[in-house]
Design a protein around this motif. Structure first.
Motif, PDB file in Angstrom:
ATOM      1  N   ALA A 242      -8.110  14.481   6.184  1.00 11.03           N
ATOM      2  CA  ALA A 242      -8.729  13.685   7.652  1.00 11.03           C
ATOM      3  C   ALA A 242      -7.613  13.056   8.155  1.00 11.03           C
ATOM      4  CB  ALA A 242      -9.908  12.787   7.244  1.00 11.03           C
ATOM      5  N   PRO A 243      -7.587  13.029   9.664  1.00 12.71           N
ATOM      6  CA  PRO A 243      -6.618  12.494  10.475  1.00 12.71           C
ATOM      7  C   PRO A 243      -6.585  10.948  10.277  1.00 12.71           C
ATOM      8  CG  PRO A 243      -7.877  13.913  11.625  1.00 12.71           C
ATOM      9  CD  PRO A 243      -8.539  13.838  10.374  1.00 12.71           C
ATOM     10  N   GLU A 244      -7.560  10.284   9.957  1.00 12.54           N
ATOM     11  CA  GLU A 244      -7.607   8.695   9.845  1.00 12.54           C
ATOM     12  C   GLU A 244      -6.873   8.352   8.803  1.00 12.54           C
ATOM     13  OE1 GLU A 244     -10.417  10.714   9.970  1.00 12.54           O
ATOM     14  OE2 GLU A 244     -11.996   9.519   8.298  1.00 12.54           O
ATOM     15  N   PHE A 245      -6.955   9.246   7.458  1.00  9.76           N
ATOM     16  CA  PHE A 245      -6.087   9.028   6.341  1.00  9.76           C
ATOM     17  C   PHE A 245      -4.570   9.160   6.655  1.00  9.76           C
ATOM     18  CE2 PHE A 245     -10.454   9.628   4.845  1.00  9.76           C
ATOM     19  CZ  PHE A 245     -10.484   8.363   4.185  1.00  9.76           C
ATOM     20  N   GLY A 246      -4.172  10.286   7.385  1.00 10.43           N
ATOM     21  CA  GLY A 246      -2.758  10.332   7.821  1.00 10.43           C
ATOM     22  C   GLY A 246      -2.327   9.160   8.510  1.00 10.43           C
ATOM     23  N   ALA A 247      -3.081   8.506   9.607  1.00  7.07           N
ATOM     24  CA  ALA A 247      -2.666   7.367  10.168  1.00  7.07           C
ATOM     25  C   ALA A 247      -2.465   6.210   9.111  1.00  7.07           C
ATOM     26  CB  ALA A 247      -3.930   6.815  11.258  1.00  7.07           C
ATOM     27  N   GLN A 248      -3.511   6.024   8.076  1.00 11.44           N
ATOM     28  CA  GLN A 248      -3.048   4.900   7.144  1.00 11.44           C
ATOM     29  C   GLN A 248      -2.006   5.151   6.506  1.00 11.44           C
ATOM     30  OE1 GLN A 248      -6.631   5.201   4.392  1.00 11.44           O
ATOM     31  NE2 GLN A 248      -8.079   4.222   6.036  1.00 11.44           N
ATOM     32  N   LEU A 249      -1.725   6.265   5.929  1.00 12.98           N
ATOM     33  CA  LEU A 249      -0.559   6.800   5.110  1.00 12.98           C
ATOM     34  C   LEU A 249       0.701   6.352   6.099  1.00 12.98           C
ATOM     35  CD1 LEU A 249       0.023   7.674   2.137  1.00 12.98           C
ATOM     36  CD2 LEU A 249       0.306   9.860   3.551  1.00 12.98           C
ATOM     37  N   GLY A 250       0.770   6.769   7.367  1.00 15.68           N
ATOM     38  CA  GLY A 250       1.691   6.495   8.191  1.00 15.68           C
ATOM     39  C   GLY A 250       2.058   4.902   8.373  1.00 15.68           C
ATOM     40  N   GLU A 251       0.998   4.341   8.509  1.00 17.65           N
ATOM     41  CA  GLU A 251       1.312   2.639   8.613  1.00 17.65           C
ATOM     42  C   GLU A 251       1.904   2.323   7.369  1.00 17.65           C
ATOM     43  OE1 GLU A 251      -1.852  -0.862   8.549  1.00 17.65           O
ATOM     44  OE2 GLU A 251      -2.493   0.983   9.710  1.00 17.65           O
ATOM     45  N   TYR A 252       1.456   2.563   6.076  1.00 16.15           N
ATOM     46  CA  TYR A 252       2.104   2.188   4.915  1.00 16.15           C
ATOM     47  C   TYR A 252       3.627   2.655   4.625  1.00 16.15           C
ATOM     48  CZ  TYR A 252      -2.556   1.027   4.515  1.00 16.15           C
ATOM     49  OH  TYR A 252      -3.854   0.145   4.681  1.00 16.15           O
ATOM     50  N   MET A 253       3.704   3.890   5.095  1.00  9.72           N
ATOM     51  CA  MET A 253       5.264   4.403   5.171  1.00  9.72           C
ATOM     52  C   MET A 253       6.273   3.548   6.109  1.00  9.72           C
ATOM     53  SD  MET A 253       4.177   8.489   5.600  1.00  9.72           S
ATOM     54  CE  MET A 253       6.058   9.045   5.894  1.00  9.72           C
ATOM     55  N   LEU A 254       5.668   3.006   6.971  1.00 11.15           N
ATOM     56  CA  LEU A 254       6.414   2.155   8.147  1.00 11.15           C
ATOM     57  C   LEU A 254       6.647   0.959   7.358  1.00 11.15           C
ATOM     58  CD1 LEU A 254       4.816   2.964  11.599  1.00 11.15           C
ATOM     59  CD2 LEU A 254       7.082   3.667  10.674  1.00 11.15           C
ATOM     60  N   LEU A 255       5.505   0.380   6.715  1.00  8.25           N
ATOM     61  CA  LEU A 255       5.736  -0.975   6.124  1.00  8.25           C
ATOM     62  C   LEU A 255       6.883  -0.816   4.968  1.00  8.25           C
ATOM     63  CD1 LEU A 255       4.127  -3.924   5.707  1.00  8.25           C
ATOM     64  CD2 LEU A 255       2.785  -2.635   4.060  1.00  8.25           C
ATOM     65  N   VAL A 256       6.891   0.279   4.033  1.00  7.78           N
ATOM     66  CA  VAL A 256       7.821   0.275   3.149  1.00  7.78           C
ATOM     67  C   VAL A 256       9.132   0.399   3.852  1.00  7.78           C
ATOM     68  CG1 VAL A 256       8.694   2.054   1.338  1.00  7.78           C
ATOM     69  CG2 VAL A 256       6.298   1.585   1.491  1.00  7.78           C
ATOM     70  N   GLY A 257       9.223   1.192   4.871  1.00  2.00           N
ATOM     71  CA  GLY A 257      10.585   1.438   5.629  1.00  2.00           C
ATOM     72  C   GLY A 257      10.907   0.155   6.152  1.00  2.00           C
ATOM     73  N   SER A 258      10.262  -0.853   6.513  1.00  2.00           N
ATOM     74  CA  SER A 258      10.626  -2.100   7.140  1.00  2.00           C
ATOM     75  C   SER A 258      11.031  -3.072   6.024  1.00  2.00           C
ATOM     76  CB  SER A 258       9.141  -2.701   7.836  1.00  2.00           C
ATOM     77  OG  SER A 258       8.381  -2.898   6.943  1.00  2.00           O
ATOM     78  N   TYR A 259      10.630  -2.933   4.925  1.00  2.00           N
ATOM     79  CA  TYR A 259      11.153  -3.750   3.752  1.00  2.00           C
ATOM     80  C   TYR A 259      12.557  -3.229   3.277  1.00  2.00           C
ATOM     81  CZ  TYR A 259       6.629  -6.343   3.386  1.00  2.00           C
ATOM     82  OH  TYR A 259       5.666  -7.241   3.409  1.00  2.00           O
ATOM     83  N   ALA A 260      12.487  -1.961   3.235  1.00  4.41           N
ATOM     84  CA  ALA A 260      13.708  -1.370   2.583  1.00  4.41           C
ATOM     85  C   ALA A 260      14.861  -1.717   3.565  1.00  4.41           C
ATOM     86  CB  ALA A 260      13.506   0.033   2.533  1.00  4.41           C
ATOM     87  N   LYS A 261      14.534  -1.686   4.967  1.00  2.00           N
ATOM     88  CA  LYS A 261      15.707  -1.982   5.947  1.00  2.00           C
ATOM     89  C   LYS A 261      15.927  -3.534   6.195  1.00  2.00           C
ATOM     90  CE  LYS A 261      15.215   2.425   7.887  1.00  2.00           C
ATOM     91  NZ  LYS A 261      14.326   3.476   9.065  1.00  2.00           N
ATOM     92  N   GLY A 262      15.162  -4.201   5.518  1.00  3.10           N
ATOM     93  CA  GLY A 262      15.161  -5.670   5.776  1.00  3.10           C
ATOM     94  C   GLY A 262      14.726  -6.331   7.390  1.00  3.10           C
ATOM     95  N   SER A 263      13.918  -5.450   7.960  1.00 10.74           N
ATOM     96  CA  SER A 263      13.430  -5.815   9.184  1.00 10.74           C
ATOM     97  C   SER A 263      12.162  -6.410   9.120  1.00 10.74           C
ATOM     98  CB  SER A 263      13.465  -4.565  10.041  1.00 10.74           C
ATOM     99  OG  SER A 263      12.602  -3.657   9.323  1.00 10.74           O
TER     100      SER A 263
END
Lengths: 263, 335
Positions: A242-263
């Motif tokens: 379901a696309p809404e779960f893709g959106a959720q996953l995408g959001e948490y991927m960005l969150l991990v990325g932001s911590y890993a990049k210190g932003s």
């Protein structure tokens, strides 16, 4: 005193980024050779008023085991003054070197430093490399980092992620590249609990899969070169579920990325 | 959902049995070898529509179901295609010996359209409820067993039953069914399940009037619980669509079956047999009438009582979702 945000970032570095060393050694012969026949315990840690934090590797005849938490019997240890110092160093925001213990284990130290530097190089690329093996390795590292990173944020009590996991039934979310199962990672979540794992989940079809049609397409999205929506339209990225779960996953991927990049 | 309560609300639509009667008339126009039989229940089973149109091709045997099925087998032997209609309880039990030996054993081309199935004759009581027929009929060699979800599907089933050589049992309700299909233009094939909703959390496999209930349940589960459920309309109980069941096992790990029938031997058992034979594991629950003689009441009340209505399905899905489907409960070994 570390803030909550520092702690979230720290969990990502200690428990999601540093374990990637094992992935590099198991995927790259050159770095595997550096540890051949070596034995010892290597730790990366940071001091904190609430107690020392860290991750350590147990190396037995070149075989790597990653263990969460610090170890006071390390043969080689990279010890940072604070959690923030560790975070800033691994996010590339600071060149303040840690205190290095165990200089006399030169072989183990140089091997460790070289693989850590190689990992930092791979995770900081902004363009896909020329070498196909290196492309695959970057995708594999990112898939592992994202799955483990999301799980770590849940386990550390990140409000958004833990809320998402808390209300979920038993579900698998996976990242794949078509035709390259060895690059896959997944995360299993269930009523507040989470667990990331490498490889394909074979017991059933995952609840949701983010599938890329090839390594280049995966790198396009993971490195932020391609727009995710366009990649979906052009079928470089296929959302299985379901696309809404893709959106959720995408959001948490960005969150991990932001911590890993210190932003 | 069968039952008289919908007649006032749905007067513009045909009941499922009326749909059958009309389709049979259409088939009768094109195929003179079709004949109709009933045992003093032509009006109730709506085969009376065929009788009105083709009085010379319709035979009322009186209240003598065993004779009726024997006569039908003889007609089939002569090259006719008998459509036999009576209540499900009389087809599957009173006349079972004739169905077994005269028709199925000889693999004769007799089509049995059994009405008032399951709990749909609710207020007539236990003696007229038929919650065992799927179990009985699917154990008859050569016989195909179809349980349509609504009137449109009944129309498809009747046409394909005519086109399929050999004995066929079609089980329909009394009265009106809630609409699942707007028309007959979808991929109906005997032996192939029809997927109505998609989801990877679990699969609800339903037949007959429970299909509509399953679809309604998925709406609640999606909006309230965030649970994404797949619904398979398993209209053909025999031969069952093994491929669809195994796909559901692999893709959703949890299966719940819903039927207006005893939980023993019906759809749930047929699905369970496929799973067991495959050697694959999954969380599984059967919804249906427990091992008991059903109580008396309106069909919709009985469905609620036995938890095969929308709310019953929702509650049972929530329980099923809580069941484990794998042994690994170590959540800390992720490095």
């Amino acid at each position: 005193m570390a803030t909550r945000e520092d702690i979230y970032a720290n969990k990502i570095f200690l428990n999601a980024v540093l374990p990637l060393v094992k992935t590099i050694i198991s995927s790259n012969e050159k770095y595997a050779k550096k540890f051949k026949n070596k034995n010892g315990i290597v730790g990366v840690s940071a001091k904190d008023p609430d107690g020392k934090v860290g991750t350590h590797y147990i190396i037995e005849n070149g075989d790597f085991t990653v263990v969460k938490g610090p170890n006071d019997k390390c043969d080689v240890e990279l010890e940072f003054r604070s959690i923030k110092d560790l975070n800033d160093f691994f996010a590339g925001k600071s060149k303040k070197l840690p205190k290095i213990k165990g200089w006399y284990h030169v072989g183990l130290l140089t091997a460790t430093l070289s693989v850590l530097m190689y990992m930092a190089k791979l995770l900081s690329v902004t363009e896909p490399p020329q070498n196909d093996d290196e492309k695959d390795l970057i995708v594999k590292l990112y898939f592992s980092l994202l799955s483990t990173g999301i799980s770590q944020l849940n386990k550390t009590g990140h409000p958004d992620v833990s809320k998402w996991v808390k209300k979920s039934p038993d579900r698998i979310f996976a990242w794949k590249v078509t035709g390259k199962p060895e690059l896959s990672s997944y995360i299993r979540i269930k009523a507040g609990k989470s667990k990331a794992a490498r490889g394909e989940y074979k017991r059933s079809k995952p609840f949701f899969t983010m599938r890329f049609d090839c390594t280049d397409s995966a790198l396009g999205t993971l490195l932020g070169i391609d727009d995710m929506i366009e990649a979906t339209i052009t079928e470089k990225l296929i959302m299985e579920g379901a696309p809404e779960f893709g959106a959720q996953l995408g959001e948490y991927m960005l969150l991990v990325g932001s911590y890993a990049k210190g932003s | 959902m069968g039952g008289l309560t919908y007649t006032m609300l749905d007067t513009t639509n045909l009941s499922t049995a009326e749909m059958y009667g009309n389709v049979l008339c259409e088939l009768g126009k094109e195929h003179p070898e079709i004949v109709g039989l009933s045992a003093d229940l032509a009006k109730s089973t709506k085969i009376g529509l065929f009788a009105e149109k083709f009085p010379n091709r319709f035979f009322n045997t009186g209240i003598a179901e065993q004779n009726m099925f024997g006569i039908a087998s003889g007609m089939a032997k002569c090259g006719l295609v008998p459509f036999v209609s009576t209540f499900a309880i009389f087809t599957s039990m009173r006349a079972l010996d004739q169905v077994h030996t005269d028709i199925c054993y000889q693999n004769l081309n007799v089509k049995m359209i059994a009405t008032h199935a399951g709990l749909s004759f609710g207020q007539a009581g236990t003696t007229h409820h038929c919650t065992e027929d799927i179990a009985i009929m699917r154990s008859m060699a050569n016989l195909k067993v179809i349980v349509p979800a609504d009137g449109m599907e009944t129309a498809n089933a009747v046409v394909q039953a005519y086109e399929t050589e050999g004995p066929v049992y079609i089980r329909i309700n009394r009265g009106f069914d809630q609409k699942v299909y707007e028309n007959t233009d979808y991929d109906f094939r005997i032996g192939k399940a029809h997927q109505l909703t998609d989801g990877n959390d679990l699969t609800i496999i339903a037949c007959g009037s429970c299909v509509y209930q399953a679809i309604e349940a998925t709406k609640i589960l999606s909006s309230v619980d965030g649970i994404k459920a797949r619904v398979l309309n398993m209209h053909t109980i025999k031969p069952i669509d093994r491929e669809a069941v195994l796909k559901a096992v692999y893709e959703t790990r949890r299966i719940i079956t819903v039927e207006d029938h005893n939980v023993m031997g019906g759809l749930g058992s047929a699905v369970a047999e496929v799973i067991i034979e495959s050697g694959k594991g999954c969380a599984f629950r059967k919804l249906g009438i427990p091992d008991t003689f059903s109580i008396i009441g309106l069909h919709e009340d009985l469905m609620a009582y036995y938890e095969i209505d929308t709310n019953g399905i929702v509650e049972n899905v929530r329980k099923l979702i809580g069941l484990e489907f794998e042994e690994d409960e170590d959540w800390e070994d992720e490095v």
